[in-house]
Design a protein around this motif. Structure first.
Motif, PDB file in Angstrom:
ATOM      1  N   LEU A   1       0.824  -1.202   0.000  1.00 21.81           N
ATOM      2  CA  LEU A   1       0.000   0.000   0.000  1.00 21.81           C
ATOM      3  C   LEU A   1       0.863   1.259   0.000  1.00 21.81           C
ATOM      4  N   HIS A   2       1.884   1.273   0.839  1.00 26.00           N
ATOM      5  CA  HIS A   2       2.762   2.434   0.911  1.00 26.00           C
ATOM      6  C   HIS A   2       3.595   2.592  -0.366  1.00 26.00           C
ATOM      7  N   ASP A   3       4.113   1.468  -0.881  1.00 24.95           N
ATOM      8  CA  ASP A   3       4.941   1.522  -2.090  1.00 24.95           C
ATOM      9  C   ASP A   3       4.181   2.099  -3.272  1.00 24.95           C
ATOM     10  N   ASP A   4       2.937   1.679  -3.431  1.00 23.98           N
ATOM     11  CA  ASP A   4       2.163   2.140  -4.581  1.00 23.98           C
ATOM     12  C   ASP A   4       1.902   3.642  -4.511  1.00 23.98           C
ATOM     13  N   VAL A   5       1.778   4.157  -3.301  1.00 23.61           N
ATOM     14  CA  VAL A   5       1.626   5.600  -3.148  1.00 23.61           C
ATOM     15  C   VAL A   5       2.922   6.313  -3.504  1.00 23.61           C
TER      16      VAL A   5
ATOM     17  N   LEU B   1      11.416  -9.366  13.967  1.00 27.37           N
ATOM     18  CA  LEU B   1      10.448  -8.709  13.093  1.00 27.37           C
ATOM     19  C   LEU B   1      10.465  -7.199  13.249  1.00 27.37           C
ATOM     20  N   SER B   2      10.672  -6.705  14.451  1.00 27.28           N
ATOM     21  CA  SER B   2      10.741  -5.255  14.619  1.00 27.28           C
ATOM     22  C   SER B   2      11.998  -4.696  13.946  1.00 27.28           C
ATOM     23  N   ALA B   3      13.099  -5.431  14.041  1.00 29.48           N
ATOM     24  CA  ALA B   3      14.312  -5.005  13.333  1.00 29.48           C
ATOM     25  C   ALA B   3      14.100  -5.068  11.827  1.00 29.48           C
ATOM     26  N   ALA B   4      13.371  -6.083  11.377  1.00 31.75           N
ATOM     27  CA  ALA B   4      13.102  -6.214   9.941  1.00 31.75           C
ATOM     28  C   ALA B   4      12.310  -5.032   9.410  1.00 31.75           C
TER      29      ALA B   4
ATOM     30  N   ILE C   1      13.452  -2.806   6.291  1.00 33.73           N
ATOM     31  CA  ILE C   1      12.606  -2.663   5.102  1.00 33.73           C
ATOM     32  C   ILE C   1      12.373  -1.192   4.790  1.00 33.73           C
ATOM     33  N   ALA C   2      12.071  -0.401   5.827  1.00 34.73           N
ATOM     34  CA  ALA C   2      11.853   1.031   5.619  1.00 34.73           C
ATOM     35  C   ALA C   2      13.113   1.703   5.081  1.00 34.73           C
ATOM     36  N   GLU C   3      14.261   1.321   5.619  1.00 34.13           N
ATOM     37  CA  GLU C   3      15.520   1.881   5.122  1.00 34.13           C
ATOM     38  C   GLU C   3      15.737   1.508   3.660  1.00 34.13           C
TER      39      GLU C   3
ATOM     40  N   GLN D   1      18.176  -6.110  -0.771  1.00 34.34           N
ATOM     41  CA  GLN D   1      18.249  -6.883   0.471  1.00 34.34           C
ATOM     42  C   GLN D   1      17.325  -6.256   1.510  1.00 34.34           C
ATOM     43  N   GLY D   2      17.300  -4.935   1.570  1.00 40.60           N
ATOM     44  CA  GLY D   2      16.450  -4.269   2.537  1.00 40.60           C
ATOM     45  C   GLY D   2      14.988  -4.285   2.153  1.00 40.60           C
TER      46      GLY D   2
END
Length: 329
Positions: free
Chosen positions: A89-93, A142-145, A149-151, A175-176
């Motif tokens: 959802l965020h990526d498409d925006v 998962l919180s680190a992931a 991912i955001a980075e 990778q991120g």
């Protein structure tokens, strides 16, 4: 990598964990419940849009491959899917996309603000489910992931329009933004099942290499696939000015004139140079090179499975590595 003759349809991928997948589907529907109708509408729209659900599949296969017999893997698989869906959802925006999996994106149908906010809801719901799983180590992973991912997404955004991105920076980005959630899925499934240190590391690395292979093929298909099969338009990455591996290799392997044209296309974005870029990508062997790197990653993923006992779940993970590089969408 040796090709496989096995079918690559989603039912074949999920056959070893059919009952688990049905339970995941039921949990997804239950967890989408909200007192705000728009949240449910957008959530159902994107969840039901026909994805392969590879990341929750990794959770189920990793846990079952180590003999897991309880039911927390269903919750874990569901929350991984919610994390993934929120990033879509965020990526498409961010990408101003209008087509995903052959139909209008949520931001195209409802607008940017609702898409972002429902993405936030799904992220938040995933953390509620994470608490229910009750494993501090899984929460840590998962919180680190999510941060990684955001980075990766920010890294990709800062690379838009930059033709000087090299192969190392490209791999760091994918990778991120992609491989990290594959890795977190298989890694957390292993931890849930009480893996040995060797098995835990093997399943973590399996997910990482599988995710890299998957993204490499995605980037390859942007210059080689068929729009109808892919569910998105050919050249979308070029239109957005993304310097993916086919372009990076084509600039390195092509003539100065060819490299200059690709650099210009990346800086400008759009599709004015699409036909010329497609020809250069083919002439320089960039597609074959990208596929070879994808096969290399898939082979690395397969090698990790030697640490697991023989089972139908391990066989499914082997099949998944083949599917990652053989798919056409």
């Amino acid at each position: 990598m040796q090709p496989t003759a096995s079918p690559t349809s989603p039912p074949a991928l999920h056959s070893a964990v059919t009952d688990d997948f049905s339970a995941v589907d039921r949990t997804i529907m239950a967890q989408l419940a909200s007192r705000v109708p728009l949240v449910e509408s957008i959530g159902h729209y994107i969840i039901d849009s026909g994805g392969k659900r590879l990341r929750p599949l990794l959770v189920l296969l990793a846990a079952r491959s180590l003999g897991y017999q309880s039911d927390q893997h269903i919750t874990l698989a569901t929350l991984i899917e919610f994390m993934h869906t929120s990033t879509l959802l965020h990526d498409d925006v961010v990408d101003e996309s209008h087509l995903r999996r052959g139909k209008a994106t949520a931001n195209d149908a409802w607008g940017n603000a609702p898409s972002v906010l429902v993405g936030d809801f799904l992220y938040s719901r995933s953390f509620q489910m994470m608490v229910k799983v009750g494993s501090m180590r899984i929460m840590e992973i998962l919180s680190a992931a999510t941060c990684t991912i955001a980075e990766g997404e920010v890294m990709q955004l800062t690379n838009v329009g930059n033709p000087d991105v090299d192969e190392a920076a490209y791999f760091d980005t994918i990778q991120g933004k992609t491989a990290m959630l594959f890795e977190a899925a298989s890694h957390s499934g292993a931890i849930l099942a009480g893996a040995t240190p060797e098995q835990e590391q093997a399943l973590q690395h399996y997910g990482r290499y599988l995710g890299l292979a998957f993204q490499l093929v995605d980037d390859l298909l942007d210059y080689q696939g068929e729009a109808q099969a892919m569910g998105k338009n050919i050249g979308d990455d070029l239109a957005e000015g993304k310097p993916t591996l086919p372009l990076i290799h084509a600039m390195a392997a092509g003539t100065p004139e060819q490299a200059k044209l690709i650099r210009q296309a990346i800086r400008q974005g759009g599709l004015d140079h699409l036909d010329a870029v497609l020809e250069i990508v083919r002439e320089t062997g960039a597609l074959d090179y990208t596929r070879a790197r994808a096969e290399e990653m898939a082979d690395k993923a397969l090698a990790q499975l030697d640490s697991l006992p023989p089972s139908q779940y391990r066989d499914s993970m082997k099949h998944l590595a083949h599917v990652a590089v053989e798919r056409q969408s």
